[in-house]
Write a protein that holds these residues in place. Structure first.
Motif, PDB file in Angstrom:
ATOM      1  N   THR A  57       9.634  -9.707   5.929  1.00 22.13           N
ATOM      2  CA  THR A  57       8.856 -10.876   5.540  1.00 22.13           C
ATOM      3  C   THR A  57       8.016 -10.639   4.288  1.00 22.13           C
ATOM      4  OG1 THR A  57       7.091 -10.148   7.031  1.00 22.13           O
ATOM      5  CG2 THR A  57       8.696 -11.702   7.918  1.00 22.13           C
ATOM      6  N   THR A  58       7.790  -9.367   3.932  1.00 13.07           N
ATOM      7  CA  THR A  58       6.962  -9.061   2.772  1.00 13.07           C
ATOM      8  C   THR A  58       7.630  -9.539   1.494  1.00 13.07           C
ATOM      9  OG1 THR A  58       6.272  -7.051   3.907  1.00 13.07           O
ATOM     10  CG2 THR A  58       5.738  -7.212   1.569  1.00 13.07           C
ATOM     11  N   GLU A  59       6.883 -10.285   0.677  1.00 11.95           N
ATOM     12  CA  GLU A  59       7.411 -10.659  -0.642  1.00 11.95           C
ATOM     13  C   GLU A  59       6.995  -9.598  -1.638  1.00 11.95           C
ATOM     14  OE1 GLU A  59       7.111 -13.776  -4.298  1.00 11.95           O
ATOM     15  OE2 GLU A  59       5.730 -14.015  -2.622  1.00 11.95           O
ATOM     16  N   ILE A  60       7.978  -8.941  -2.245  1.00  7.81           N
ATOM     17  CA  ILE A  60       7.697  -7.881  -3.204  1.00  7.81           C
ATOM     18  C   ILE A  60       7.533  -8.486  -4.592  1.00  7.81           C
ATOM     19  CG2 ILE A  60       8.584  -5.792  -4.308  1.00  7.81           C
ATOM     20  CD1 ILE A  60       7.717  -5.404  -1.381  1.00  7.81           C
ATOM     21  N   ALA A 107       0.216  -4.615  -0.730  1.00  5.05           N
ATOM     22  CA  ALA A 107       1.140  -5.145   0.285  1.00  5.05           C
ATOM     23  C   ALA A 107       2.379  -5.781  -0.336  1.00  5.05           C
ATOM     24  CB  ALA A 107       0.419  -6.157   1.168  1.00  5.05           C
ATOM     25  N   SER A 108       2.296  -6.136  -1.623  1.00  5.16           N
ATOM     26  CA  SER A 108       3.428  -6.762  -2.328  1.00  5.16           C
ATOM     27  C   SER A 108       4.100  -5.781  -3.286  1.00  5.16           C
ATOM     28  CB  SER A 108       2.948  -7.986  -3.108  1.00  5.16           C
ATOM     29  OG  SER A 108       2.351  -8.926  -2.248  1.00  5.16           O
ATOM     30  N   ASN A 149       4.569  -0.604   0.349  1.00  6.88           N
ATOM     31  CA  ASN A 149       5.909  -0.402   0.881  1.00  6.88           C
ATOM     32  C   ASN A 149       6.531   0.716   0.041  1.00  6.88           C
ATOM     33  OD1 ASN A 149       6.158  -2.988   2.655  1.00  6.88           O
ATOM     34  ND2 ASN A 149       5.415  -3.701   0.671  1.00  6.88           N
ATOM     35  N   TYR A 198      14.473  -5.750   1.116  1.00  8.15           N
ATOM     36  CA  TYR A 198      13.213  -6.413   0.744  1.00  8.15           C
ATOM     37  C   TYR A 198      13.461  -7.693  -0.048  1.00  8.15           C
ATOM     38  CZ  TYR A 198      10.420  -2.427   2.292  1.00  8.15           C
ATOM     39  OH  TYR A 198       9.802  -1.458   3.047  1.00  8.15           O
TER      40      TYR A 198
END
Length: 204
Positions: free
Chosen positions: A2-5, A162-163, A183, A200
Motif C-alpha cells: 500500500t505504500t506509495e513510493i 515512509a515514501s 522501505n 512497490y
C-alpha cells in the motif's frame, strides 16, 4: 503493497559500480597467501571504512606505515591504485537508474565513500551526476548503517521516510534504512531489483 513510493535512493558500490580492492593487489602482491594476509591485517575493511567516515588518506597511510614500515609501498598503493578497484559499472543496474530518472521519478544516492575517491568516480562514470543529488559519507562524517546518515539524507533532500525506498547490497545497510523508517531492498542483481521495485508499484 500500500505504500506509495515517491523517493528512490541508490547505494553505489556493488549496486551501480563494481568494487573489489583485491584487483590491484593481485598484481602488487602476487603471492595469494601474503596478499590475503595483507588485506586481512594491514589495509583492512575496518581501516578503509574510516576514510569513508572522513579520515584523510594521509592520516590513514601514516597510521599503518608507523605499524608496518616495511609495507609502506604496498600501503600507499591502496589509494594510488584505487581506480583499478572500480573497473566498470553494472550496465543493467545503471539502465534501471536512468530509466527511473527519465520517467521523472525522484532519485538520489546515499553512499559510504571517501570524498576524493567519490569525485574521481564521478569523473569516470557520468551517470553518478544524473540523480538529484548524493549524500557521501566522507563529506558528512557519518557512515551506513548509522541511522543518523539516513536522517541526514532525509533532511538534505526533503524526503518522506515512509515514501522512500533504498537499494543496497549490504544487509546491514538495508536494516539501517528500515530502522530509519524507510522501505529498503537487498540488492543482489538487476532482475531481482526489478521485481522488488514492481512489488512497490514501480515498473522498470
Amino acid at each position: 503493497m500500500t505504500t506509495e513510493i515517491r523517493h528512490i535512493v541508490f547505494d553505489i558500490g556493488k549496486v551501480l559500480v563494481h568494487y573489489d580492492p583485491s584487483i590491484p593487489f593481485n598484481r602488487i602482491i602476487p603471492d595469494e597467501a601474503e596478499r590475503s594476509w595483507f588485506l586481512a591485517n594491514v589495509c583492512t575493511n575496518e581501516w578503509n571504512i574510516e576514510q569513508d567516515r572522513g579520515r584523510t588518506w594521509e592520516e590513514a597511510e601514516a597510521l599503518l606505515i608507523a605499524e608496518h614500515p616495511e609495507r609502506e609501498e604496498q600501503i600507499r598503493a591502496f589509494r594510488k591504485y584505487w581506480h583499478d578497484m572500480v573497473p566498470h559499472a553494472y550496465d543493467d543496474s545503471v539502465a534501471i537508474l536512468e530509466k527511473l530518472i527519465a520517467e521523472g521519478r525522484d532519485v538520489t544516492m546515499l553512499t559510504n565513500f571517501a570524498s576524493d575517491t567519490f569525485r574521481e568516480a564521478q569523473t569516470r562514470f557520468d551517470f553518478l551526476s544524473k540523480p538529484r543529488g548524493v549524500t557521501v559519507s566522507g563529506d558528512i562524517g557519518l557512515i551506513k548503517p548509522d541511522v543518523a546518515i539516513y536522517e541526514a539524507h532525509v533532511k538534505s533532500f526533503g524526503l518522506d521516510p515512509a515514501s522512500t525506498i533504498f537499494i543496497d547490497d549490504s544487509l546491514a545497510n538495508v536494516e539501517g534504512a528500515r530502522a530509519a523508517g524507510w522501505n529498503a531492498v537487498h540488492f543482489t542483481g538487476a532482475e531481482k531489483l526489478r521485481s522488488d521495485l514492481a512489488a512497490y508499484g514501480i515498473e522498470v
